[in-house]
Design a protein around this motif. Structure first.
Motif, PDB file in Angstrom:
ATOM      1  N   THR A   1       0.837  -1.203   0.000  1.00  0.00           N
ATOM      2  CA  THR A   1       0.000   0.000   0.000  1.00  0.00           C
ATOM      3  C   THR A   1       0.865   1.244   0.000  1.00  0.00           C
ATOM      4  OG1 THR A   1      -1.751  -1.155   1.216  1.00  0.00           O
ATOM      5  CG2 THR A   1      -1.802   1.251   1.240  1.00  0.00           C
ATOM      6  N   ARG A   2       1.914   1.240   0.799  1.00  0.00           N
ATOM      7  CA  ARG A   2       2.811   2.398   0.882  1.00  0.00           C
ATOM      8  C   ARG A   2       3.444   2.704  -0.472  1.00  0.00           C
ATOM      9  NH1 ARG A   2       7.984   3.628  -0.206  1.00  0.00           N
ATOM     10  NH2 ARG A   2       8.490   1.457   0.221  1.00  0.00           N
ATOM     11  N   ARG A   3       3.897   1.680  -1.161  1.00  0.00           N
ATOM     12  CA  ARG A   3       4.544   1.903  -2.455  1.00  0.00           C
ATOM     13  C   ARG A   3       3.579   2.484  -3.486  1.00  0.00           C
ATOM     14  NH1 ARG A   3       7.428  -2.956  -1.150  1.00  0.00           N
ATOM     15  NH2 ARG A   3       5.783  -4.187  -2.169  1.00  0.00           N
ATOM     16  N   LEU A   4       2.321   2.102  -3.413  1.00  0.00           N
ATOM     17  CA  LEU A   4       1.334   2.628  -4.348  1.00  0.00           C
ATOM     18  C   LEU A   4       0.947   4.064  -4.013  1.00  0.00           C
ATOM     19  CD1 LEU A   4      -1.085  -0.410  -4.811  1.00  0.00           C
ATOM     20  CD2 LEU A   4       0.344   0.637  -6.577  1.00  0.00           C
ATOM     21  N   LEU A   5       0.661   4.321  -2.735  1.00  0.00           N
ATOM     22  CA  LEU A   5       0.178   5.635  -2.307  1.00  0.00           C
ATOM     23  C   LEU A   5       1.285   6.677  -2.234  1.00  0.00           C
ATOM     24  CD1 LEU A   5      -2.271   4.833   0.641  1.00  0.00           C
ATOM     25  CD2 LEU A   5      -2.887   5.866  -1.543  1.00  0.00           C
ATOM     26  N   GLU A   6       2.455   6.246  -1.788  1.00  0.00           N
ATOM     27  CA  GLU A   6       3.556   7.165  -1.455  1.00  0.00           C
ATOM     28  C   GLU A   6       4.864   6.619  -2.022  1.00  0.00           C
ATOM     29  OE1 GLU A   6       1.497   7.981   2.927  1.00  0.00           O
ATOM     30  OE2 GLU A   6       3.330   6.804   2.756  1.00  0.00           O
ATOM     31  N   PRO A   7       5.040   6.628  -3.336  1.00  0.00           N
ATOM     32  CA  PRO A   7       6.088   5.838  -3.994  1.00  0.00           C
ATOM     33  C   PRO A   7       7.526   6.162  -3.629  1.00  0.00           C
ATOM     34  CG  PRO A   7       5.028   7.356  -5.538  1.00  0.00           C
ATOM     35  CD  PRO A   7       4.201   7.349  -4.303  1.00  0.00           C
ATOM     36  N   ARG A   8       7.843   7.400  -3.231  1.00  0.00           N
ATOM     37  CA  ARG A   8       9.240   7.732  -2.948  1.00  0.00           C
ATOM     38  C   ARG A   8       9.450   8.103  -1.477  1.00  0.00           C
ATOM     39  NH1 ARG A   8      12.478   9.920  -8.190  1.00  0.00           N
ATOM     40  NH2 ARG A   8      11.373   8.655  -9.721  1.00  0.00           N
ATOM     41  N   THR A   9       8.713   7.459  -0.613  1.00  0.00           N
ATOM     42  CA  THR A   9       8.830   7.735   0.812  1.00  0.00           C
ATOM     43  C   THR A   9       9.627   6.638   1.508  1.00  0.00           C
ATOM     44  OG1 THR A   9       6.718   6.606   1.199  1.00  0.00           O
ATOM     45  CG2 THR A   9       6.654   9.003   0.931  1.00  0.00           C
TER      46      THR A   9
END
Length: 357
Positions: free
Chosen positions: A201-209
């Protein structure tokens, strides 16, 4: 949409039209076909850093439901690429798109620390907490190169002035030396944003975090060093991360957070178009369900601009989210309190050193 057409490493998948611009820029099919035949890239997808030189850096926050009085932003635009980010719309004021431009054209305020020092030395200035940043992340990837936030923290320490930080990047730990000194004087509070416990989910929503694991380590490390931490479990998006509110609250509490905050997602301005385009490409099977549930929280639309309601939402789904938050506070945060920062030290340090007389 073919999976190969998805622009990896970015949140937005297009540059939406800037509402302040008369002309519309679009990529025509014949241009894309020409690039394919010639073996050329139609888009390099590179980040561009653009220096700007504002006259002031501290902003008075006039919105009554934001929870801060003053903010400052060393950077405009944010390479983190969070697809839901409310700050995207501000990029239009600079002549750019709220879509890909927001993630790829980063405006750099190299003189931010000098402007801050001028503000803090002003005889008319009375100490109030200034938040880094009310708009874009002060520890986004550009900070590793330019170190503007670090220089600003040095100014806050020099003048014994309260500062808040909002970030989702573990890079903040680079500046732990300064942050610990500020914490000794009760001059700093840190808000770490954690939106999900799922890396997918993180990679989809917030890709460079920063990864979720590193963010939890950040919460723990700051807490262990006497720095008060509030976890921002925001935004809560029905159908994507709304089921995670309780486990998120439990996890951040276990890692030392003293409190948590949250908002119900709203897709204001151009973000509605950006998010809708993104979810249809990134999560096609659940896109309509998620969009309908967001609309259910805002009276049938993707956005609500009413102060006091816009970030809370209305309706049954929003009510369920708020009930979970109440339960989470009762279970995991009943005995902890986020401290108030001191504003009484600054006057003695107006010229940068302690006044003895």
């Amino acid at each position: 949409m073919h999976q190969n057409d998805f622009l990896k490493g970015r949140g937005a998948q297009q540059n939406v039209h800037n509402r302040f611009e008369r002309h519309i820029y679009e990529k025509r099919a014949d241009f894309l076909e020409f690039c394919r035949i010639e073996g050329e890239l139609s888009d390099t997808n590179k980040t561009e850093y653009i220096p700007i030189f504002p006259k002031t850096i501290v902003n008075k926050v006039t919105s009554p439901d934001v929870g801060m009085e003053y903010s400052m932003n060393p950077y405009q635009g944010c390479e983190h690429g969070c697809v839901y980010c409310y700050a995207r719309n501000t990029h239009e004021f600079w002549g750019f798109s709220a879509g890909l431009d927001f993630e790829r054209k980063i405006l750099i305020k190299k003189d931010a620390h000098l402007l801050l020092e001028k503000q803090l030395k002003s005889k008319r200035w009375n100490a109030r907490t200034i938040v880094l940043s009310g708009n874009t992340d002060c520890y986004q990837p550009a900070e590793k190169k330019f170190e503007i936030t670090r220089r600003c923290l040095e100014v806050f320490l020099k003048y014994r002035h309260p500062v808040g930080i909002i970030t989702k990047n573990a890079l903040i730990l680079r500046d732990l030396d300064i942050i610990k000194e500020l914490a000794k004087h009760q001059l700093i509070g840190v808000n770490v944003s954690i939106t999900s416990l799922s890396e997918q989910t993180r990679r989809l929503l917030e890709p460079r975090t920063t990864t979720i694991k590193k963010r939890l380590v950040t919460v723990q490390t700051l807490s262990e060093n006497g720095v008060p931490v509030n976890a921002m479990l925001a935004p809560i998006i029905p159908g994507i991360n709304s089921h995670e509110l309780l486990p998120l609250a439990k996890k951040v509490s276990e890692n030392g957070a003293l409190s948590f905050g949250f908002t119900v997602v709203r897709l204001n301005g151009a973000i509605g178009q950006i998010f809708t385009d993104w979810i249809k490409k990134a999560m096609p099977n659940s896109a309509q369900k998620v969009l309908h549930q967001i609309q259910d929280c805002h009276g049938g639309t993707l956005n609500d601009s009413r102060f006091g309601i816009r970030s809370r939402g209305e309706g049954k789904i929003a009510e369920q989210i708020h009930d979970m938050a109440k339960l989470a506070r009762k279970k995991y945060f009943s005995t902890s309190v986020f401290p108030k920062l001191r504003t009484d030290l600054h006057e003695q340090y107006k010229d940068g050193q302690l006044k003895l007389f």
